[in-house]
Motif scaffolding. Structure first.
Motif, PDB file in Angstrom:
ATOM      1  N   GLU A 275      10.984  20.825  -2.488  1.00 55.25           N
ATOM      2  CA  GLU A 275      11.366  20.940  -3.904  1.00 55.25           C
ATOM      3  C   GLU A 275      12.854  21.274  -4.049  1.00 55.25           C
ATOM      4  O   GLU A 275      13.568  20.666  -4.850  1.00 55.25           O
ATOM      5  N   THR A 276      13.331  22.219  -3.234  1.00 54.90           N
ATOM      6  CA  THR A 276      14.749  22.580  -3.271  1.00 54.90           C
ATOM      7  C   THR A 276      15.606  21.416  -2.809  1.00 54.90           C
ATOM      8  O   THR A 276      16.670  21.150  -3.371  1.00 54.90           O
TER       9      THR A 276
ATOM     10  N   ASN B 217      14.929  18.215  -3.109  1.00 56.54           N
ATOM     11  CA  ASN B 217      14.985  17.230  -4.197  1.00 56.54           C
ATOM     12  C   ASN B 217      15.957  17.665  -5.291  1.00 56.54           C
ATOM     13  O   ASN B 217      16.692  16.843  -5.833  1.00 56.54           O
ATOM     14  N   ALA B 218      15.951  18.957  -5.615  1.00 57.33           N
ATOM     15  CA  ALA B 218      16.865  19.473  -6.639  1.00 57.33           C
ATOM     16  C   ALA B 218      18.320  19.329  -6.177  1.00 57.33           C
ATOM     17  O   ALA B 218      19.200  18.939  -6.965  1.00 57.33           O
TER      18      ALA B 218
ATOM     19  N   TRP C 262      21.280  16.977  -7.857  1.00 54.79           N
ATOM     20  CA  TRP C 262      22.559  17.550  -8.292  1.00 54.79           C
ATOM     21  C   TRP C 262      23.715  16.788  -7.660  1.00 54.79           C
ATOM     22  O   TRP C 262      24.683  16.442  -8.338  1.00 54.79           O
TER      23      TRP C 262
END
Length: 197
Positions: free
Chosen positions: A145-146, A148-149, A153
Motif C-alpha cells: 500500500e505504501t 503504491n502511494a 506521488w
C-alpha cells in the motif's frame, strides 16, 4: 447460517456466543505481539490453557457436540486440513528446521548473543526454514500500500515536471512589464516615442 459456508444449521444462543467470543479475545491476547514489547515470555502451558478454555466454551455453545467434519472441532482436536491455505505444509520438525537471522543461519551450538551482540534492547526477528533450502526471502522494506502511494506521488511529480519542461514559452519577455529598461525610458520621456518605419 455461517457466512464462510463451512457450517449450516442453527447458531448457538447469543448470550453463550458472547462467552465464546470473550474466550477467543483472551486467547488472542495471550499470543499477542504486545507481550514482546512488555517483555513477557510466552509459554506453551499458557497456550494450552487458552485452547482448553476455548474448548470448554465450544462445549457450552454446542452441548450435543460438533460433527466430525466441522472445522472448529478439527482445529481443537489438531486434525484440521490446512491444504490450500497459507498455513498448508508449514509444519516444521525441530530436527529438520533451521533458524535464520539477517541472512545468516543460526547454529544451535552458538548463543544468540554471538549473532546480535549483548544489547538487551535489540529486537531480533528470526525465521524458520527447512534444512537445505537456504536463506528465506527478504521481506520488502515497505508494504504494498505504501509502495503504491509512493509510486503515485512520484508519477504525479514526473507529470508536473514534463508539463513544466514543455511550457518554455518566453513570449512574456516581449511584454512591457518585462522590459528591464522601461523605468529608464519612463523617466527620460522616450517611452512613447516610436521610430517611423
Amino acid at each position: 447460517m455461517d457466512p464462510t459456508g463451512r457450517r449450516t444449521g442453527n447458531a448457538c444462543d447469543p448470550e453463550v456466543a458472547t462467552k465464546l467470543l470473550n474466550e477467543l479475545e483472551k486467547a488472542a491476547a495471550v499470543a499477542s505481539k504486545k507481550l514482546v514489547q512488555q517483555k513477557q515470555p510466552l509459554t506453551a502451558s499458557e497456550l494450552e490453557e487458552a485452547i482448553d478454555r476455548i474448548r470448554g466454551a465450544v462445549m457450552i455453545c454446542y452441548p450435543a457436540g460438533l460433527p466430525d467434519w466441522d472445522f472448529v472441532r478439527q482445529c481443537l482436536e489438531q486434525q484440521e486440513d490446512l491444504s490450500g491455505t497459507s498455513f498448508g505444509g508449514v509444519d516444521l520438525d525441530s530436527d529438520t528446521a533451521t533458524l535464520w537471522f539477517a541472512g545468516k543461519q543460526l547454529l544451535p551450538d552458538k548463543a544468540l548473543s554471538d549473532y546480535i551482540g549483548r544489547n538487551e534492547r535489540t529486537k531480533a526477528t528470526v525465521k524458520l526454514q527447512k534444512k537445505g533450502q537456504g536463506a528465506p526471502a527478504r521481506e520488502p522494506v515497505v508494504d504494498a500500500e505504501t509502495q503504491n502511494a509512493m509510486m503515485a506521488w512520484y508519477y504525479k511529480k514526473q507529470e508536473e515536471q514534463k508539463a513544466l519542461n514543455q511550457d518554455e514559452d518566453d513570449s512574456y519577455t516581449h511584454s512591457s512589464w518585462a522590459n528591464s529598461k522601461s523605468l529608464k525610458a519612463h523617466f527620460t520621456g522616450i517611452s512613447t516615442v516610436r521610430v517611423p518605419r
